[in-house]
Design an enzyme around this catalytic site. Sequence first.
Site, PDB file in Angstrom:
ATOM      1  N   CYS A 104       0.889  -1.157   0.000  1.00  0.00           N
ATOM      2  CA  CYS A 104       0.000   0.000   0.000  1.00  0.00           C
ATOM      3  C   CYS A 104       0.922   1.200   0.000  1.00  0.00           C
ATOM      4  O   CYS A 104       1.560   1.498   1.008  1.00  0.00           O
ATOM      5  CB  CYS A 104      -0.911   0.034   1.225  1.00  0.00           C
ATOM      6  SG  CYS A 104      -1.814   1.608   1.372  1.00  0.00           S
ATOM      7  N   CYS A 107      -0.613   4.304   2.444  1.00  0.00           N
ATOM      8  CA  CYS A 107      -0.569   4.225   3.907  1.00  0.00           C
ATOM      9  C   CYS A 107      -0.285   2.787   4.333  1.00  0.00           C
ATOM     10  O   CYS A 107       0.864   2.362   4.344  1.00  0.00           O
ATOM     11  CB  CYS A 107      -1.847   4.769   4.539  1.00  0.00           C
ATOM     12  SG  CYS A 107      -3.384   4.081   3.887  1.00  0.00           S
ATOM     13  N   SER A 108      -1.321   2.028   4.647  1.00  0.00           N
ATOM     14  CA  SER A 108      -1.089   0.700   5.191  1.00  0.00           C
ATOM     15  C   SER A 108      -2.271  -0.220   4.933  1.00  0.00           C
ATOM     16  O   SER A 108      -2.545  -1.108   5.730  1.00  0.00           O
ATOM     17  CB  SER A 108      -0.830   0.808   6.693  1.00  0.00           C
ATOM     18  OG  SER A 108      -1.883   1.562   7.284  1.00  0.00           O
ATOM     19  N   CYS A 109      -3.023   0.003   3.852  1.00  0.00           N
ATOM     20  CA  CYS A 109      -4.167  -0.847   3.537  1.00  0.00           C
ATOM     21  C   CYS A 109      -3.683  -2.293   3.409  1.00  0.00           C
ATOM     22  O   CYS A 109      -2.666  -2.555   2.753  1.00  0.00           O
ATOM     23  CB  CYS A 109      -4.835  -0.400   2.240  1.00  0.00           C
ATOM     24  SG  CYS A 109      -5.515   1.272   2.361  1.00  0.00           S
TER      25      CYS A 109
END
Lengths: 205, 111
Positions: A104, A107-109
């Site tokens: 991702c 961000c941090s999906c």
Amino acid sequence: MSEHRHQDPPSPMALRVKALETLLVERGVVDPEAVDAILDVYEHQVGPHNGARVVARAWTDPAFRERLREDATAAIGELGFLGMQGEHMVALENTERVHNVVVCTLCSCYPWSVLGLPPAWYKSHAYRSRVVMEPRAVLREFGLDVPEEVEVRVWDSTAELRYLVVPRRPAGTDHLDEEALAALVTRDSMVGTAVLPDVDGGTGT
Amino acid sequence: MTRTGSDVSLEPGRPFDEPWQAEAFALAVQLHRQGVFSWSEWSATLGAEIAKLEAVGDEDYFRCWLNAVETLVARKGLASQDELAGIAAAWADAYRDTPHGEPVRLGRPAP
């Protein structure tokens, strides 16, 4: 004279969270029990063992594999793993010719329902910024040397779209049942930063 | 068995290093569930906070997460940054004023 030892306040970060909780609970925006329930789910219930079951089912049940290809959200839902944010799941099957890896960049999906919360490296600036540009070099740092003839495909997750890599089934596992197969599947193999080693089977060595 | 450069354990391990990180995580999920914001709005906000801190060489993921919660809570008119700072300071005072071993209570008039 009383000698009270007073208490050190928590860290500034902890105080900020406490302030949020205080105001949001006071104003009826969040129910503290619901927050505790979420924590229990993510700390104790979901994790890569969920994804491992999906992968093992795909290896052993061709009809399931077909459904996973057609509509991964629904197929994964059959096993009881439902997304929390209404996200759409896509299963990426590794083959002889294609190796898939997930990131991702924003961000941090991450596919929480099947892998739990992401490891630190997945959230790091180095991984997010480099794996798109030089996937083979990054994978080599994970100890994974993808042969030149294998195409590396990098998939950028979003809030709406999450990916689960279905690693190739290791050789030497023909005699294993679904549960034993699931035990072989690692988290990193389902993100695409690892492959599963072949199993020495049958000869009893 | 070969190991990769990262943790290949199947165990989820401990996703949080400190309790406040877990609490901040769960708050965001619950606010989303209650419809305060969409997950796309969450991702965009978190991504912006990450980019902001990365620009100054800071990679504290959960600090970004907490910043994003505060940003959205303020944007949705649920609690302003000033209100939150005031409550945080009141909690710090409450800890300092409470003798060891007694429960800490927030001493302030109801808003």
